[in-house]
Design a protein around this motif. Structure first.
Motif, PDB file in Angstrom:
ATOM      1  N   ILE A  26       0.838  -1.197   0.000  1.00 47.35           N
ATOM      2  CA  ILE A  26       0.000   0.000   0.000  1.00 47.35           C
ATOM      3  C   ILE A  26       0.875   1.251   0.000  1.00 47.35           C
ATOM      4  N   GLU A  27       1.909   1.244   0.815  1.00 42.60           N
ATOM      5  CA  GLU A  27       2.787   2.412   0.874  1.00 42.60           C
ATOM      6  C   GLU A  27       3.608   2.560  -0.402  1.00 42.60           C
ATOM      7  N   ARG A  28       3.960   1.445  -1.029  1.00 43.16           N
ATOM      8  CA  ARG A  28       4.734   1.480  -2.275  1.00 43.16           C
ATOM      9  C   ARG A  28       3.993   2.268  -3.360  1.00 43.16           C
ATOM     10  N   TYR A  29       2.669   2.154  -3.372  1.00 44.00           N
ATOM     11  CA  TYR A  29       1.886   2.783  -4.430  1.00 44.00           C
ATOM     12  C   TYR A  29       1.149   4.045  -3.996  1.00 44.00           C
ATOM     13  N   ARG A  30       1.412   4.483  -2.784  1.00 47.17           N
ATOM     14  CA  ARG A  30       0.778   5.726  -2.344  1.00 47.17           C
ATOM     15  C   ARG A  30       1.346   6.891  -3.152  1.00 47.17           C
ATOM     16  N   GLY A  31       0.456   7.684  -3.702  1.00 44.13           N
ATOM     17  CA  GLY A  31       0.873   8.788  -4.555  1.00 44.13           C
ATOM     18  C   GLY A  31       1.025   8.394  -6.018  1.00 44.13           C
ATOM     19  N   LYS A  32       0.977   7.083  -6.290  1.00 42.08           N
ATOM     20  CA  LYS A  32       1.066   6.594  -7.671  1.00 42.08           C
ATOM     21  C   LYS A  32      -0.288   6.082  -8.165  1.00 42.08           C
ATOM     22  N   LEU A  33      -1.011   5.449  -7.259  1.00 40.60           N
ATOM     23  CA  LEU A  33      -2.358   4.959  -7.542  1.00 40.60           C
ATOM     24  C   LEU A  33      -3.349   5.691  -6.643  1.00 40.60           C
ATOM     25  N   PRO A  34      -4.613   5.738  -7.000  1.00 37.87           N
ATOM     26  CA  PRO A  34      -5.599   6.479  -6.197  1.00 37.87           C
ATOM     27  C   PRO A  34      -5.688   5.954  -4.762  1.00 37.87           C
ATOM     28  N   ASP A  35      -5.851   6.867  -3.831  1.00 37.71           N
ATOM     29  CA  ASP A  35      -6.029   6.475  -2.436  1.00 37.71           C
ATOM     30  C   ASP A  35      -7.219   5.527  -2.291  1.00 37.71           C
ATOM     31  N   GLN A  36      -8.251   5.748  -3.106  1.00 39.08           N
ATOM     32  CA  GLN A  36      -9.432   4.905  -3.027  1.00 39.08           C
ATOM     33  C   GLN A  36      -9.108   3.459  -3.369  1.00 39.08           C
ATOM     34  N   LEU A  37      -8.254   3.251  -4.362  1.00 41.46           N
ATOM     35  CA  LEU A  37      -7.859   1.891  -4.713  1.00 41.46           C
ATOM     36  C   LEU A  37      -7.071   1.251  -3.575  1.00 41.46           C
ATOM     37  N   LEU A  38      -6.195   2.022  -2.965  1.00 44.59           N
ATOM     38  CA  LEU A  38      -5.411   1.491  -1.839  1.00 44.59           C
ATOM     39  C   LEU A  38      -6.324   1.124  -0.679  1.00 44.59           C
ATOM     40  N   GLU A  39      -7.376   1.900  -0.485  1.00 45.89           N
ATOM     41  CA  GLU A  39      -8.343   1.563   0.563  1.00 45.89           C
ATOM     42  C   GLU A  39      -9.074   0.260   0.225  1.00 45.89           C
ATOM     43  N   TYR A  40      -9.433   0.085  -1.031  1.00 41.85           N
ATOM     44  CA  TYR A  40     -10.076  -1.165  -1.441  1.00 41.85           C
ATOM     45  C   TYR A  40      -9.138  -2.350  -1.255  1.00 41.85           C
TER      46      TYR A  40
END
Length: 205
Positions: A26-40
């Motif tokens: 999740i942290e690897r893609y924070r700022g690269k993918l939408p926060d909403q996707l990381l929440e899912y």
């Protein structure tokens, strides 16, 4: 579960073969993918839906696939893409850090659809939700072969896909008799090397 994902589940059905998503991913893609996707990801994991016809995947596992398909193409210069989802027959859904859900590749025929235009950062979550709401089982079914393939070959695991052998781009035939269950990453990489990626034309659709 929010309303958007509930609607997505309603259309596709319960998840299968769930993989928990580590916080490091999740942290690897924070700022690269939408926060909403990381929440899912955090809530639902990486899973298959529609009995395995559509998968939300770990982009890190598919970095080599992304490179194989996009290296040397115009997309390499347009955006930084991550594979966030795929279909049972190798439809690939890319998320661009600047352009969102702007690129789809049908790997078995080496064709792409794109609508690359920059999206404001504050619109990325809405675009991600629109991507999920707009997804449909039929978009990932090749010639209505999914159910017959599942009956003949069994349900896909998270690292598998259905593939025609020999590949269609090598003269293979797109019938149930020529479908096999294969390892997704290896086969997607192989398909990327057969012929040059081309845009869909009206005659293809």
């Amino acid at each position: 579960m929010d309303r958007v994902f509930a609607r997505f589940i309603e259309k596709f059905g319960a998840p299968i073969d769930r993989q928990e998503v580590p916080s490091s991913s999740i942290e690897r893609y924070r700022g690269k993918l939408p926060d909403q996707l990381l929440e899912y990801w955090a809530e639902h994991g990486w899973c298959g839906y529609g009995e395995g016809i559509f998968w939300l995947v770990n982009p890190q596992e598919y970095e080599g696939v992304v490179s194989s398909w996009l290296e040397g193409t115009k997309f390499e210069e347009l955006d930084c893409y991550h594979l966030i989802a795929r279909g049972a027959f190798g439809d690939l859904y890319f998320w661009g850090e600047k352009t969102g859900a702007s690129l789809k590749i049908a790997s078995i025929v080496s064709r792409y659809i794109t609508h690359a235009s920059a999206i404001p950062a504050d619109q990325m979550d809405k675009r991600l939700q629109s991507f999920l709401i707009g997804m449909d089982v039929k978009y990932n079914d090749y010639d209505e072969l999914f159910r017959p393939a599942r009956k003949k070959l069994g349900t896909l695991n998270s690292d598998e896909m259905y593939a025609f052998t020999p590949a269609l781009m090598l003269g293979g035939v797109d019938t149930l008799e020529h479908l096999e269950k294969v390892k997704a990453i290896e086969h997607l990489t192989l398909l990327s090397q057969i012929t040059e990626l081309q845009p869909y034309s009206f005659s293809d659709i």
